[in-house]
Scaffold this motif. Structure first.
Motif, short mmCIF file in Angstrom:
data_model
loop_
_atom_site.label_atom_id
_atom_site.label_comp_id
_atom_site.label_asym_id
_atom_site.label_seq_id
_atom_site.Cartn_x
_atom_site.Cartn_y
_atom_site.Cartn_z
N GLN A 171 0.83 -1.21 0.00
CA GLN A 171 0.00 0.00 0.00
C GLN A 171 0.86 1.25 0.00
O GLN A 171 0.50 2.25 -0.60
CB GLN A 171 -0.98 0.02 1.18
N ASP A 172 2.00 1.20 0.72
CA ASP A 172 2.86 2.38 0.71
C ASP A 172 4.16 2.09 -0.05
O ASP A 172 5.18 2.72 0.17
CB ASP A 172 3.16 2.81 2.15
N GLY A 173 4.11 1.11 -0.92
CA GLY A 173 5.30 0.76 -1.71
C GLY A 173 6.31 -0.06 -0.92
O GLY A 173 7.42 -0.30 -1.37
N LEU A 174 5.92 -0.49 0.29
CA LEU A 174 6.83 -1.29 1.12
C LEU A 174 6.15 -2.60 1.53
O LEU A 174 4.91 -2.68 1.55
CB LEU A 174 7.18 -0.53 2.40
N LEU A 175 6.97 -3.59 1.88
CA LEU A 175 6.40 -4.82 2.44
C LEU A 175 6.02 -4.56 3.89
O LEU A 175 6.56 -3.66 4.54
CB LEU A 175 7.42 -5.96 2.35
N ALA A 176 5.10 -5.35 4.40
CA ALA A 176 4.65 -5.18 5.80
C ALA A 176 5.75 -5.65 6.76
O ALA A 176 6.53 -6.54 6.44
CB ALA A 176 3.38 -5.97 6.02
N PHE A 208 8.55 0.74 10.79
CA PHE A 208 8.92 1.37 9.52
C PHE A 208 10.30 0.90 9.06
O PHE A 208 10.50 0.54 7.90
CB PHE A 208 8.88 2.90 9.67
N GLU A 209 11.24 0.85 10.03
CA GLU A 209 12.59 0.35 9.68
C GLU A 209 12.54 -1.10 9.20
O GLU A 209 13.21 -1.47 8.24
CB GLU A 209 13.52 0.43 10.90
N GLN A 210 11.75 -1.91 9.89
CA GLN A 210 11.62 -3.32 9.49
C GLN A 210 11.04 -3.44 8.08
O GLN A 210 11.50 -4.25 7.28
CB GLN A 210 10.70 -4.05 10.48
#
Ligand code: SAH
Length: 224
Positions: A171-176, A208-210
């Motif tokens: 959703q935000d271009g990142l993996l969960a 967020f870092e993860q």
């Protein structure tokens, strides 16, 4: 939202919508999913839905007449925002496509079989062709269920925690980020301390870092 699905194997589409989140979404009236048995629209007395390919070669082709009849009879009842055909050579299905489809009111999905449908169906009735990945399934039903599931869970009110879909992968271009639940320790394997700290801001930063490191490691293409 309403999703109509045209198939020669309606039974294949019964269970995906009969449980859990999708079932509740239907019960709450947030989505209506209607499965149409193409055989009911067969135009000849043998109820044929497929025939040999012109030009020869292996594999049957789904005929245009029953499909045209079915689509037209549905179009008489409502206007469709998109008429989708599930196809391995279609546009790749991704979260942004799901987000886009979730804003529509009426979707019609056609499932192919055998060698696929007569090309004239695609040229004259279909508005968008979608592939769920670079592999070939035996029919479009599982693909239609995948697309419908991804779309329905985005509809407001479907997920109990409204923010949940927004924190999912892509959703935000990142993996969960990784998630944990009780017990805090299992056979010596501990949940990261930070998640037990109760410190909301630090937890958010950690997540967020993860997400970032996981994406960098597993899906660097998403960061480009
Ligand atoms: N001859 C076709 C494949 C037909 S597979 C080709 O080579 O492109 C039979 C049906 O399964 C298709 O008509 C389509 O509806 C469905 N299907 C197969 N793979 C799919 C995929 N990756 N995504 C979406 N639908 C798929």
């Amino acid at each position: 939202m309403r999703i109509d699905i045209i198939t020669i194997l309606p039974r294949l589409l019964e269970s995906p919508f009969a449980d859990s989140i999708l079932k509740r979404a239907r019960e709450k009236g947030l989505v209506e999913v209607v499965i149409h048995d193409l055989r009911k629209y067969a135009t000849d007395k043998h109820q044929r839905l497929d025939d040999y390919a012109y030009g020869g070669g292996a594999g049957m082709v789904m005929m245009i007449e029953p499909i045209a009849r079915c689509i037209r009879s549905l179009q008489e009842q409502r206007t469709y925002d998109e008429i989708l055909y599930m196809s391995p050579d279609g546009e790749r299905f991704t979260q942004p496509v799901a987000n886009e489809l979730a804003l529509k009111k009426n979707l019609l999905i056609l499932c192919g079989h055998y060698k696929g449908v007569d090309e004239r169906v695609r040229e004259h009735f279909i508005t968008r062709e979608i592939s769920i990945g670079d592999y070939v399934l035996s029919g479009g039903e599982l693909a239609a269920a995948v697309v419908s599931d991804a779309v329905i869970r985005l509809l407001p009110g479907v997920l109990s925690d409204e923010t949940s879909a927004l924190t999912d992968s892509f959703q935000d271009g990142l993996l969960a980020p990784p998630v944990y639940t009780r017990p805090a320790e299992f056979e010596g394997w501990k949940v990261p301390d930070i998640l037990l700290s109760g410190h909301e801001k630090n937890i958010e930063e950690w997540r967020f870092e993860q997400s970032q490191s996981r994406t960098k490691k597993r899906r660097p293409d998403l960061l480009l």
